[in-house]
Design an enzyme around this catalytic site. Structure first.
Site, PDB file in Angstrom:
ATOM      1  CB  ILE A 158      -0.997  -0.013   1.181  1.00 45.57           C
ATOM      2  CG1 ILE A 158      -1.906  -1.249   1.077  1.00 45.57           C
ATOM      3  CG2 ILE A 158      -1.847   1.267   1.197  1.00 45.57           C
ATOM      4  CD1 ILE A 158      -2.854  -1.465   2.256  1.00 45.57           C
ATOM      5  NE  ARG A 239      -6.293  -3.100  11.544  1.00 45.18           N
ATOM      6  CZ  ARG A 239      -6.744  -3.154  10.286  1.00 45.18           C
ATOM      7  NH1 ARG A 239      -6.836  -2.046   9.561  1.00 45.18           N
ATOM      8  NH2 ARG A 239      -7.105  -4.302   9.749  1.00 45.18           N
ATOM      9  CD  GLU A 268     -11.355   1.779  13.440  1.00 48.22           C
ATOM     10  OE1 GLU A 268     -11.920   0.772  12.973  1.00 48.22           O
ATOM     11  OE2 GLU A 268     -10.322   2.246  12.972  1.00 48.22           O
ATOM     12  CG  HIS A 286     -11.572   0.824   9.339  1.00 49.49           C
ATOM     13  ND1 HIS A 286     -11.042   0.154  10.408  1.00 49.49           N
ATOM     14  CD2 HIS A 286     -10.997   0.272   8.241  1.00 49.49           C
ATOM     15  CE1 HIS A 286     -10.191  -0.772   9.996  1.00 49.49           C
ATOM     16  NE2 HIS A 286     -10.145  -0.715   8.670  1.00 49.49           N
ATOM     17  N   GLY A 288     -11.058   2.521   4.050  1.00 50.28           N
ATOM     18  CA  GLY A 288      -9.929   2.501   3.118  1.00 50.28           C
ATOM     19  C   GLY A 288     -10.141   1.596   1.918  1.00 50.28           C
TER      20      GLY A 288
HETATM   21  C1  8YV Z   1     -11.124  -4.063   5.791  1.00 46.62           C
HETATM   22  C2  8YV Z   1      -8.844  -3.249   6.524  1.00 46.62           C
HETATM   23  O1  8YV Z   1     -12.191  -3.527   5.140  1.00 46.62           O
HETATM   24  O2  8YV Z   1      -8.014  -4.900   5.097  1.00 46.62           O
HETATM   25  C3  8YV Z   1      -7.903  -4.324   6.163  1.00 46.62           C
HETATM   26  O3  8YV Z   1      -7.007  -4.606   6.969  1.00 46.62           O
HETATM   27  O4  8YV Z   1      -8.629  -2.531   7.438  1.00 46.62           O
HETATM   28  C4  8YV Z   1     -10.062  -2.999   5.718  1.00 46.62           C
HETATM   29  O5  8YV Z   1      -9.649  -2.896   4.394  1.00 46.62           O
HETATM   30  C5  8YV Z   1     -11.536  -4.482   7.144  1.00 46.62           C
HETATM   31  O6  8YV Z   1     -10.499  -5.196   7.732  1.00 46.62           O
HETATM   32  C6  8YV Z   1     -12.775  -5.344   7.061  1.00 46.62           C
HETATM   33  O7  8YV Z   1     -12.746  -6.511   7.845  1.00 46.62           O
END
Ligand code: 8YV
Length: 335
Positions: A158, A239, A268, A286, A288
């Site tokens: 990312i 996070r 959260e 949240h 992303g």
């Molecule tokens: C998810 C995220 O949508 O992939 C991850 O680690 O934080 C997000 O993209 C989330 O974990 C949904 O369970």
């Protein structure tokens, strides 16, 4: 032969549920609240696989009560909500969904950078409140993003996707990562490896792309925030617990830094009340990876991992390979 049983811990998309149902008997908790740890343990009895989401807390205490569970197929790339060591000890395979959400998450990080620098949410709220009476010389003056310095903390997939976007904005790119990228990757990304301290001191934008671990927890605290420039912006799409939110609120209020773009938070969906008082913080819940295409790809990938395990195949995105190695090398008579 009866189909193996699978638990889906909270509401999921219908299409992947239908795929799962071709291979398994699905116990589907179709609510957004999901299950308490006690209910999760009770519903896990007799299941071979489990589909989990970020809100399911699978610590050692919970994992140790699962009997016969072969695989936890997690929806998402981050898996800090699952104690991977404990799962490995209990012979449970864990999978995640890497790769498919990189560009989408990097898009949001870039959007937060632009929004904070150009004060987009502030400007939107200003118009919506009916406060726009006249055009003035310095109305909502923001800061440039182009040609400025971006510091990327955590140069995994990312972080690299963010660097590719930043090149299009002619930004200077610094990064810090435990392991330095090979030189050819650095030059393709036009990114320079620097110490964390130098990155914090020189960047106009600092974007966090680290997994949450014991080492990274609160690794952006008061001393790190104080190293940043007073006109710098912090972006976090990784996070919440990587940042000390209490220190961040002080940094925003006392202007140690100019702004923040935050998609993730310590507790959260609860927010530090101070964040809501900061007009220089752009906040998203949240999301992303939350685009129609990406969330569907993640869901299908999650189900593919579960189905592979149920069919006795190595799941494509296995995180704890040693469980598979033990399983695959056992004598056929072991059942
Ligand atoms: C998810 C995220 O949508 O992939 C991850 O680690 O934080 C997000 O993209 C989330 O974990 C949904 O369970």
């Amino acid at each position: 032969m009866p189909k193996p049983k699978v638990l889906v811990t909270k509401r999921f998309f219908p299409e992947p549920i239908a795929v799962l149902a071709e291979h398994a008997e699905v116990d589907y908790e179709a609510t957004d609240e999901g299950l308490t740890p006690a209910a999760l343990v009770a519903r896990a009895q007799g299941k071979r696989a489990m589909i989990t989401q970020v809100t399911d807390q699978l610590g050692r205490d919970v994992l140790s009560q699962f009997t016969g569970l072969g695989v936890i197929a997690h929806f998402g790339v981050g898996y800090d909500n699952i104690d991977l060591h404990a799962a490995t000890e209990h012979g449970i395979m864990v999978t995640n969904t890497p790769g498919v959400l990189d560009d989408t998450t990097a898009d949001l990080a870039f959007a937060l950078m632009l929004a904070a620098a150009r004060r987009i949410t502030e400007a939107h709220n200003f118009i919506q409140r009916g406060d726009w009476k006249r055009w003035t010389l310095d109305l909502m003056m923001g800061r440039d993003v182009h040609h400025r310095t971006l510091g990327i903390l955590g140069m995994g997939r990312i972080g690299q996707a963010l660097a590719r976007r930043a090149r299009g904005f002619s930004m200077r790119i610094l990064y810090h990562n435990r392991t330095r990228l090979p030189l050819e990757m650095e030059s393709a990304l036009e990114a320079e490896w620097v110490s964390k301290e130098r990155l914090l001191r020189e960047s106009d934008f600092v974007s966090i792309h680290l997994p949450l671990t014991a080492e990274t927890r609160h690794s952006m605290g008061e001393s790190e925030l104080r190293m940043m420039k007073p006109d710098a912006v912090l972006v976090n799409t990784a996070r919440g617990l990587v940042v000390d939110e209490e220190a961040l609120v002080r940094a925003l209020k006392e202007k140690w830094i100019a702004g923040a773009g935050l998609d993730v938070f310590e507790r959260e969906p609860r927010l530090h009340p101070g964040l809501l008082e900061c007009p220089n913080a752009v906040l998203t819940p949240h999301v992303g990876s939350s685009t129609v295409d990406t969330r569907m790809k993640m869901a299908m990938m999650t189900v593919d991992n579960a189905v592979a395990a149920l069919r006795g195949q190595r799941p494509p995105n296995l995180l704890n390979a040693s469980v598979w190695d033990r399983w695959a090398s056992r004598p056929a008579s072991a059942g």
